[in-house]
Design an enzyme around this catalytic site. Structure first.
Site, PDB file in Angstrom:
ATOM      1  N   LYS A 223       0.815  -1.225   0.000  1.00  0.00           N
ATOM      2  CA  LYS A 223       0.000   0.000   0.000  1.00  0.00           C
ATOM      3  C   LYS A 223       0.843   1.267   0.000  1.00  0.00           C
ATOM      4  O   LYS A 223       2.011   1.266   0.368  1.00  0.00           O
ATOM      5  CB  LYS A 223      -0.994  -0.031   1.163  1.00  0.00           C
ATOM      6  CG  LYS A 223      -2.187  -0.927   0.815  1.00  0.00           C
ATOM      7  CD  LYS A 223      -3.304  -0.856   1.798  1.00  0.00           C
ATOM      8  CE  LYS A 223      -4.452  -1.763   1.318  1.00  0.00           C
ATOM      9  NZ  LYS A 223      -5.516  -1.872   2.312  1.00  0.00           N
ATOM     10  N   ARG A 257      -4.334  -9.974   4.734  1.00  0.00           N
ATOM     11  CA  ARG A 257      -4.677  -9.950   3.298  1.00  0.00           C
ATOM     12  C   ARG A 257      -3.450  -9.501   2.508  1.00  0.00           C
ATOM     13  O   ARG A 257      -2.898  -8.439   2.776  1.00  0.00           O
ATOM     14  CB  ARG A 257      -5.842  -8.982   3.079  1.00  0.00           C
ATOM     15  CG  ARG A 257      -6.337  -8.898   1.644  1.00  0.00           C
ATOM     16  CD  ARG A 257      -7.490  -7.906   1.531  1.00  0.00           C
ATOM     17  NE  ARG A 257      -7.992  -7.814   0.174  1.00  0.00           N
ATOM     18  CZ  ARG A 257      -7.470  -7.035  -0.775  1.00  0.00           C
ATOM     19  NH1 ARG A 257      -6.435  -6.260  -0.501  1.00  0.00           N
ATOM     20  NH2 ARG A 257      -7.973  -7.017  -1.981  1.00  0.00           N
TER      21      ARG A 257
END
Ligand code: 8Y4
Length: 280
Positions: A223, A257
């Site tokens: 991210k 995840r």
């Protein structure tokens, strides 16, 4: 603590679960569209299971900041064939990453067992009615705003307090719609309407959210807050993603995840082997 998702039951304590990301989007930031083809997406997903994925998360709409929304017809066209094929080929639970109740409903009918809802900040209860009816698992992820607006000016009084209030409020609404607490996992939604500072504060406070008594999921893989801290491009974010995953597991997070299943499995297995030997 137990997590129920249709025929699947995860009883904790147990090793943390690794959720492998299966993007079925042409504009996927990391997959360059190469998994848009249903057969290629299925092959990638099967490889993730071989790497040790405990859950597969299949998504047909990019939730990147500012990404364009996808029509229901198009999202169905992308994800349903992949879910049908995977349900016949793998034994791990399939999660559908969607904000649309109709897509969730069709995905559950096609063999999915979990609804991963990045828009759990919704007002309408139609998504939760789908979850209640199917007895599926449900990931209630926090997002401030919508994917189109969330990164324009994220603002919080106390981001950790707001998260706790959000989780408590969602559980009230979920119960009122007939979703059992045992079907629900919570997620702070790293990157969804948060600055780099908010993301770091939430990761630092993960332990406090275990008080909710529900399993927590965290997604940090590749991210942009990692890029913001380190000046690292998307292809250079694995080491920091693993650092976050290990600290999350140490803080009691039950589901990670990730795009990088094999590496994440190794990192968190090592973390857990050491944690098991700590004198409590
Ligand atoms: C760079 C890399 C820039 C990644 C943006 C991104 C989560 C999630 C996503 C999450 C749950 C993403 C669907 C966003 N993240 N679902 N989904 N939790 N439950 N952005 O953290 O990877 S996609």
């Amino acid at each position: 603590m137990i997590l129920r998702a249709r025929q699947f039951e995860f009883q904790f304590p147990r090793p943390a679960l690794v959720m492998g990301i299966v993007n079925v989007t042409p504009d996927s930031f990391s997959d360059g569209g190469s998994f848009f083809n249903a057969d290629a997406a299925v092959a990638h997903a099967v490889a993730l299971v071989e790497q040790g994925a405990d859950i597969l998360d299949i998504g047909g709409e990019s939730t990147r900041p500012g990404a364009a929304p996808v029509s229901e017809t198009e999202e169905l066209r992308r994800v349903i064939p992949v879910i049908e094929k995977l349900a016949a080929q793998v034994s791990v639970p399939l999660s559908v990453d969607t904000m649309k109740p109709a897509v969730a409903h069709a995905a559950l009918a096609a063999g999915a067992s979990i609804v991963n809802d990045v828009a759990a900040n919704r007002e309408d209860d139609s998504m939760w009615r789908v979850v209640a009816e199917a007895g599926s698992g449900y990931v209630a992820m926090h997002m401030q705003g919508s994917p189109q607006t969330m990164q324009s000016h994220p603002t919080y009084g106390d981001v950790v307090r707001e998260m706790e209030d959000f989780f408590e409020g969602r559980m009230v609404r979920l119960k009122a719609t007939g979703v059992a607490p045992e079907q629900v996992a919570f997620d702070v939604g790293i990157g969804f309407g948060k600055t780099m500072e908010h993301n770091l504060q939430l990761l630092a406070a993960l332990r406090s959210f275990t008080r909710m008594g529900r399993p927590m999921l965290v997604g940090v893989s590749r991210k942009s807050f990692i890029g913001a801290l380190l000046g690292a491009g998307v292809a250079e974010r694995l080491p920091a993603s693993l650092a976050c995953a290990c600290l999350a597991v140490e803080a009691g997070v039950k589901i990670i995840r990730t795009h990088d299943v094999q590496e994440t499995v190794q990192a968190i297995r090592m973390t857990e082997a050491i944690l098991q030997r700590q004198i409590k």
